[in-house]
Structure formats: structure tokens, C-alpha cells
Scaffold this motif. Structure first.
Motif, PDB file in Angstrom:
ATOM      1  N   SER D  74      10.547  -0.854   2.274  1.00  0.00           N
ATOM      2  CA  SER D  74       9.295  -0.697   3.019  1.00  0.00           C
ATOM      3  C   SER D  74       8.227  -1.604   2.437  1.00  0.00           C
ATOM      4  O   SER D  74       8.333  -2.082   1.309  1.00  0.00           O
ATOM      5  CB  SER D  74       8.827   0.752   2.915  1.00  0.00           C
ATOM      6  OG  SER D  74       8.415   1.008   1.601  1.00  0.00           O
ATOM      7  N   VAL D  75       7.192  -1.814   3.253  1.00  0.00           N
ATOM      8  CA  VAL D  75       6.067  -2.619   2.809  1.00  0.00           C
ATOM      9  C   VAL D  75       5.505  -2.061   1.509  1.00  0.00           C
ATOM     10  O   VAL D  75       5.257  -2.788   0.545  1.00  0.00           O
ATOM     11  CB  VAL D  75       4.967  -2.648   3.889  1.00  0.00           C
ATOM     12  CG1 VAL D  75       3.661  -3.179   3.318  1.00  0.00           C
ATOM     13  CG2 VAL D  75       5.417  -3.484   5.083  1.00  0.00           C
ATOM     14  N   ARG D  76       5.333  -0.769   1.478  1.00  0.00           N
ATOM     15  CA  ARG D  76       4.742  -0.150   0.299  1.00  0.00           C
ATOM     16  C   ARG D  76       5.594  -0.403  -0.948  1.00  0.00           C
ATOM     17  O   ARG D  76       5.090  -0.801  -1.995  1.00  0.00           O
ATOM     18  CB  ARG D  76       4.573   1.360   0.523  1.00  0.00           C
ATOM     19  CG  ARG D  76       3.965   2.112  -0.655  1.00  0.00           C
ATOM     20  CD  ARG D  76       3.593   3.538  -0.280  1.00  0.00           C
ATOM     21  NE  ARG D  76       2.550   3.598   0.729  1.00  0.00           N
ATOM     22  CZ  ARG D  76       1.247   3.719   0.446  1.00  0.00           C
ATOM     23  NH1 ARG D  76       0.848   3.781  -0.814  1.00  0.00           N
ATOM     24  NH2 ARG D  76       0.362   3.778   1.415  1.00  0.00           N
ATOM     25  N   GLY D 132       2.788  -5.158   7.107  1.00  0.00           N
ATOM     26  CA  GLY D 132       1.951  -4.022   6.730  1.00  0.00           C
ATOM     27  C   GLY D 132       0.834  -3.803   7.732  1.00  0.00           C
ATOM     28  O   GLY D 132       0.496  -2.663   8.096  1.00  0.00           O
ATOM     29  N   GLU D 135       2.168  -2.366  10.939  1.00  0.00           N
ATOM     30  CA  GLU D 135       2.482  -0.943  10.791  1.00  0.00           C
ATOM     31  C   GLU D 135       1.224  -0.098  10.634  1.00  0.00           C
ATOM     32  O   GLU D 135       1.308   1.100  10.374  1.00  0.00           O
ATOM     33  CB  GLU D 135       3.400  -0.736   9.574  1.00  0.00           C
ATOM     34  CG  GLU D 135       4.764  -1.395   9.744  1.00  0.00           C
ATOM     35  CD  GLU D 135       5.647  -1.260   8.502  1.00  0.00           C
ATOM     36  OE1 GLU D 135       5.181  -0.637   7.510  1.00  0.00           O
ATOM     37  OE2 GLU D 135       6.777  -1.773   8.515  1.00  0.00           O
ATOM     38  N   LEU D 137      -0.844  -0.187   8.255  1.00  0.00           N
ATOM     39  CA  LEU D 137      -0.905   0.296   6.890  1.00  0.00           C
ATOM     40  C   LEU D 137      -2.091  -0.277   6.120  1.00  0.00           C
ATOM     41  O   LEU D 137      -2.613   0.361   5.199  1.00  0.00           O
ATOM     42  CB  LEU D 137       0.395  -0.109   6.189  1.00  0.00           C
ATOM     43  CG  LEU D 137       0.909   0.759   5.078  1.00  0.00           C
ATOM     44  CD1 LEU D 137       1.164   2.173   5.589  1.00  0.00           C
ATOM     45  CD2 LEU D 137       2.203   0.166   4.503  1.00  0.00           C
ATOM     46  N   TRP D 182      -3.619  -0.206  -3.994  1.00  0.00           N
ATOM     47  CA  TRP D 182      -3.488   0.294  -2.621  1.00  0.00           C
ATOM     48  C   TRP D 182      -4.825   0.725  -2.055  1.00  0.00           C
ATOM     49  O   TRP D 182      -5.117   0.492  -0.875  1.00  0.00           O
ATOM     50  CB  TRP D 182      -2.474   1.438  -2.566  1.00  0.00           C
ATOM     51  CG  TRP D 182      -1.083   0.907  -2.416  1.00  0.00           C
ATOM     52  CD1 TRP D 182      -0.112   0.859  -3.361  1.00  0.00           C
ATOM     53  CD2 TRP D 182      -0.558   0.283  -1.240  1.00  0.00           C
ATOM     54  NE1 TRP D 182       1.004   0.246  -2.868  1.00  0.00           N
ATOM     55  CE2 TRP D 182       0.752  -0.125  -1.540  1.00  0.00           C
ATOM     56  CE3 TRP D 182      -1.062   0.029   0.037  1.00  0.00           C
ATOM     57  CZ2 TRP D 182       1.565  -0.774  -0.625  1.00  0.00           C
ATOM     58  CZ3 TRP D 182      -0.243  -0.603   0.955  1.00  0.00           C
ATOM     59  CH2 TRP D 182       1.051  -1.003   0.615  1.00  0.00           C
ATOM     60  N   GLU D 186      -5.568  -0.513   1.558  1.00  0.00           N
ATOM     61  CA  GLU D 186      -5.032   0.451   2.505  1.00  0.00           C
ATOM     62  C   GLU D 186      -6.037   0.809   3.601  1.00  0.00           C
ATOM     63  O   GLU D 186      -7.228   0.959   3.350  1.00  0.00           O
ATOM     64  CB  GLU D 186      -4.627   1.723   1.741  1.00  0.00           C
ATOM     65  CG  GLU D 186      -3.668   2.611   2.495  1.00  0.00           C
ATOM     66  CD  GLU D 186      -3.069   3.641   1.533  1.00  0.00           C
ATOM     67  OE1 GLU D 186      -2.103   4.316   1.897  1.00  0.00           O
ATOM     68  OE2 GLU D 186      -3.607   3.755   0.390  1.00  0.00           O
TER      69      GLU D 186
END
Lengths: 189, 189, 189, 189
Positions: D74-76, D132, D135, D137, D182, D186
Motif C-alpha cells: 500500500s501507499v502507506r 496516494g 486514493e 490519502l 504522515w 495526510e
DNA sequence: AATGAATGAGAATTCATTCAT
DNA sequence: TATGAATGAATTCTCATTCAT
């Protein structure tokens, strides 16, 4: 061709083009197509290479000056031949003229070497002058003085022309040149 | 004396003695009695120093050639003066003669600079030649050719003598020299 | 203005423009309009001058960051003020931003000096962070870490923009910037 | 090892330890165990050597950041991997972190070279950011801004720690760092 | 024999610092 | 007090020469 000669030729080209101080051994090696170390098989030092270059130049120079010289001809005809040979050679092979300029001030070229480089030419020319004086044709001044003066005149003329191009070659005919040269040495009553 | 001139003089001496490539800035500094860095206060690069040396040389050269020149005298007398000045100067100040040899093949001396160095001398000599031709005294050949030829003859004579010393000065009288020079340029019917 | 300050200012300009290693004392003297020796009346060595330059920079930096700071406002408002001050200062006074880049890697700037340069700013900011944490507003991470992170983010952003110009200033609004900064430090449940 | 690489490594060590301006070629030669002239067989100028040092650094930097990156994750997870790689690399190889600081203000490192040095890393990271954002995010702010901000935050944090040692490494856990990073990028509803 | 990598002495140039004026 | 000329150590870079392969 022999590698020995190949190296000498490469050095001639590079010195004429770039000057002595801008001609490192490494560039000679590249131009001659060999490694730098190889040059030291044929010449112990750079100085010795320069000496060889000088002698090879003086050989070409000498044979160019004496080309088609008729040693049975009159003094006048023989000197005419030599002077015109000199004049045309330095005009048509500027590489060698430039090379001579560079080498004439190089510390590597000793007086003894210069003498050796000129010996053959002198051996041919001196008798002609001697005969010319016997025939009452030329001034009562040492041969060296007259010969060197004329050589200096011609070579300086062409060097000047190389620096400020196109003046001489288009104007100075063979006859003019000979008239100047003879004027310098000829005996007048 | 000014430090500027002191540096130029030191450079003249060293180049004449050792050649251009054997004259590093460090030795100039030592000869001039100063630190190496000091030289760069007065000349931005070694090249610029060499240019200054050349111009200073040409000034001396020019004024030596024109010394005692009587601009009202005849063409013959004026050229005699100049040629003998030149001859004596190069004989008596071999340092400058050697320097001139070295600088004449130095990459630092551009064609433009050479022109500038010779300008004053040419400006004086050219009119004399012009008048000489008007008076029917000299050959119908461009002044440059005749002038350069004679200059080349004289300077080469003395260079040769420097390499194999003591031949010329004891033998070549002023009269002999002038006879050669005039022979080269004089018009004969 | 005082010569002392004049010299510091000249040094700032030159280092920002040319870099530290391309800023000799001689050029500082010229820019400051005094002799090179004079600089040594005010600063014992070049290193000491650089130190003074750094401290003067940090003073401007500090007061720029704290400009219009209302110490009675909320934590959020105060940090917003400081961060936007920082952002705008480094954008609008690139000279100081460049200077800071140069000095941050200079051997002359010791850790102790850096600490001293930042002291005043820290003295103001730290209590704000402390209060922010008391209010449950920011992460439970040492103030230094959060503060330095945000400072590093902003300054790096602008340094990058200086190298590849025009990306940031036209795109990043003040709100965006604050959203990033707060995101980095804000406590989320 | 190859001499070419040996020289680069020696230069890295010396610049990191003493700074760029306190790293003369002579000291590089000594450290690399060769003569000064040898270095010029491999790099035409000192500038070219510095460029090679920079590119070699950026290669290490890039591969360190991308180590164990699972491009299917995943991106994270991917960003976590990269940021922690970066954080640990700069903490554990301070030599390279110091080197990067020095080179980032070196005149030898042009904008074009910097771009080239970062290219591979950007080529990997940019698509992750793009995904990201797709999505939902991360913030609607250009990738460059967010990426550079985080990079600047992390690297400045560690630089500060190097100057006033031992604060960060013992306190900032991986989780804390990721929480800061983040937070900065984020998107929050 | 041929190579070309390695060497290090020596060249030009810069610059922090001093000091006589 | 201010100046800037002078200094020389240090830097980058070149190149004749050597020598292991």
C-alpha cells in the motif's frame, strides 16, 4: 615507416602547430600511435628527441635547397637555384618554417648541433661563394656574412608574411627576390 | 625605480639568459627582490607580464634605431643612420637581441601586439622608403619587403655571430654592412 | 552607518552572491569601501568576521520570525504567525536564505555559536510549544524535534525552489503551508 | 578496489570530516594512497571529482532509501519504508549525511547535476504520491512540496542532532517519526 | 619490445594576514 | 586610525620520466 621516424614526424607536426612548450610527450605518443613509454626506447630524453627533430628538419631543409642544383653551372645560376629553392620551400612547407622558428630558440639546440645541422649546406655553398669571389663577382666580405645575410633576409620575409599573411607571395616574383639577393652580395665597380 | 619596471627588467634579464620556458614567475620574483605574489599586483597573468616585457623591449629597440636620426637629411643618410643604429644596438646589447629572439616565437605575443610593437618604427621608416622610391633610389618592390629583408639580414647575422662568437664584429665594418644593405634595395639602371 | 556594520553587510552580500569560498577579504574591502587592513581593525581573523556575519544574520532571522507576534494570542495563532513569518522572510529575502545555507556548512561556525544564534528564537518558541502540549494540542514528542522538523521542511522547500525556481511561490498558499505544518505536530485522538 | 573508486571514497571521507574547502587534492592523494598527479588521470579537474563524488553519494542514498521497498504494498507502507530507510540511513551513516550537507552548497554541483542525482529516487517516489492522492490519502498539494517538506524535516532533524548530539536517536521512535511525516501530508476530512 | 598507469617535482595563481606609511 | 602594497604558504594542475605487466 620506422617507428623512430614516425615519432620524429609526429613531433615535427605538433611543434609546428602548437609550439614547443605546448607539445608534451604524451601528445607526441598519441599522434605517433604509440605509448609514451615507447618513445623512451628511441630517445633517452625529450631533449634528445628535439635534437633528432632538428637534424631531420635540417636534412629536409638542406636537400630542398640543393634540389636540381647543377654543380657545373655558373656561380650565378647555382646561387639562383639555391635561393629560389629556399624561398619556395619555406613558402610551400610552412610547417618546416614554423618548426625552424620554434627550434631556433629552444634550449635543447646547442651551438654545436646547429653547426652540425648546417654543415652539409655550408659544404656545398661555401665553394660557390669562393669561386664567385675569385671571379670577381661578389663583394670582398666573408662568405658567412653574405650567405647568412641573404638567408636571414629571405627567411625573415617569409616569417613576417606568415604573421600578417598574403603580402609577400602574391607580390614578390622570383626575379624580384633574386634582384634583392644579388644586390646584397654583388660586387660593383 | 618603480617596482613595476623592476619586475619587467628582471624578466628581460632572465628570459634573455635562460629562455622563456626556463623563466618561472618564482625566479622573476627572486631576481626582482620581491615575493611571487607581488608580481600579480602589477600583472594579472604571466602572459600579461610577457606582453609588457615585449612592449618595453620594442620601445628601447625603436628609440635605439632612431637615435640621432636627422629627419632633414637625405634618404641615404637616414637609412644609414637607422641601419647602423640597429647593427650597433644588437651587437652591444645582446640581452635585447636574445630577448627579441625568444619573444618572437612566444605564444603570448599576438600578431596584433607585434604590430603595435613595430608601429612607431614603421611610421618613421616607411616615409623614408617612399621618398627613396620617388627619388628613383630604390627598387620598385614594396617597402615592407625591402625593409624586412634588410632587418632580417642584419639581425640574423648577429644571431649567428652570437652562436659562434667573434666572427662578425671584428670583420664587418660599418661600410661593409651599408654596402650590403644598399645593394639589396638600391635601384640600378 | 558604523564601519563595523558596513563590513558585515558587505560580507553578507558577497557570500550570498558568490559563496563563502569565493569571497576573499580583498573583495569584502572593496565592497565595504575600505582597505583590506581596516577589516583587521574590527575582526582579528576572517573566521571572526564570518562569526559576526552569522550572528547578525541570526538576529535578522529571529526578529523576522517574531514580527507582529502577539504573545497573548492562542498557541495556534502564535505558531501560525511565526511559520508564515519564516516562510515569507526566506522567500522575500533570498540573500539571507542563501547566506544561511552557506554558513551552515562553514567550519567557522561552531556548534556553540549555532546554539547562541538560535537562543533567542528558541527562548520565545519553546514556551509556546510547552503551552501547546499542556493544552493537548500537539504531539507528545520533544519540542525540539517538532520545531526543527517544521523549520527544516519550510527551509528545504524554499531552498529547492531557489534551485529550480518558480514552483513553490506560485502554488503554495499560506493555508496550504500551515496545513502541512500543523499536520506534522498536531495531536490527533 | 578500482583506483577510480578508491579516490572517490577517499574524497567522501575527507569532505565529510573536514569540509569541502579543507580538502585539497594533495590530501585526497595521501588518503587514497597515490600521487596527486594520479587523480588527474581519472578526473580532469577537481570539480569533476566532486561531481563524481556527488553522484556516487546519491546512488548510495537512493538505494538506501529504496531498500526492501515492496512496490506492491500500500501507499502507506511504501512511504513508511522509504522514510524510515532515509531516517536510519542518515543516522547510521553520518559520513554521507555530512557529505550531502557539504555538497549541497558546493559551486561544483550545478542544478542540472542535482536533478540527475535525484532522478531515480523521484522516479520511484512520485508515482507513490500520485497513487496516494488518487486514493484520497494525501493533501491536494503538489507532490514535490509534500515530499521535499518531509525530506527537509527528517534531514534537518538529524543535522541538528549531529551538532548537539544524542538528543534525537534515543528519543524519536520510528512510530513518532512516521506520525510526524504522515501528519504533514495526510488529508483530513 | 611495447604499453600506459603512476609519480612527484615544479608551474601559475590566490589570498589571509602584516606592516610601513 | 586607515590604508593597500607586500608576502609566501597553499592550491590546482601539468608533464617528463619510470616501471610493472
Amino acid at each position: 615507416m620506422e617507428k623512430h621516424q614516425l615519432i620524429i614526424d609526429a613531433t615535427c607536426d605538433l611543434i609546428a602547430e602548437n609550439g614547443l612548450q605546448a607539445t608534451p610527450i604524451s601528445s607526441v605518443a598519441k599522434e605517433a600511435g604509440c605509448g609514451a613509454g615507447t618513445i623512451y626506447r628511441y630517445f633517452e630524453t625529450k631533449e634528445e628527441l628535439i635534437e633528432a627533430v632538428y637534424l631531420s628538419l635540417m636534412e629536409r631543409f638542406t636537400s630542398a635547397c640543393l634540389e636540381n642544383l647543377d654543380r657545373t653551372a655558373s656561380v650565378r645560376e647555382q646561387l639562383n637555384t639555391i635561393w629560389l629553392n629556399l624561398y619556395h620551400y619555406m613558402r610551400e612547407v610552412p610547417r618546416d618554417a614554423l618548426l625552424l622558428d620554434q627550434l631556433s630558440v629552444a634550449p635543447a639546440i646547442s651551438a654545436a648541433l646547429q653547426e652540425r645541422g648546417k654543415r652539409d649546406l655550408k659544404a656545398t655553398i661555401d665553394p660557390i661563394f669562393t669561386r664567385g669571389r675569385q671571379e670577381g663577382l661578389i663583394k670582398d666580405i666573408p662568405d658567412d656574412v653574405l650567405g647568412v645575410f641573404v638567408y636571414g633576409g629571405i627567411s625573415t620575409l617569409l616569417r613576417t608574411d606568415r604573421n600578417a599573411p598574403c603580402v609577400v607571395p602574391t607580390v614578390v616574383t622570383d626575379d624580384m627576390l633574386l634582384s634583392i639577393c644579388w644586390g646584397a652580395i654583388e660586387k660593383r665597380d
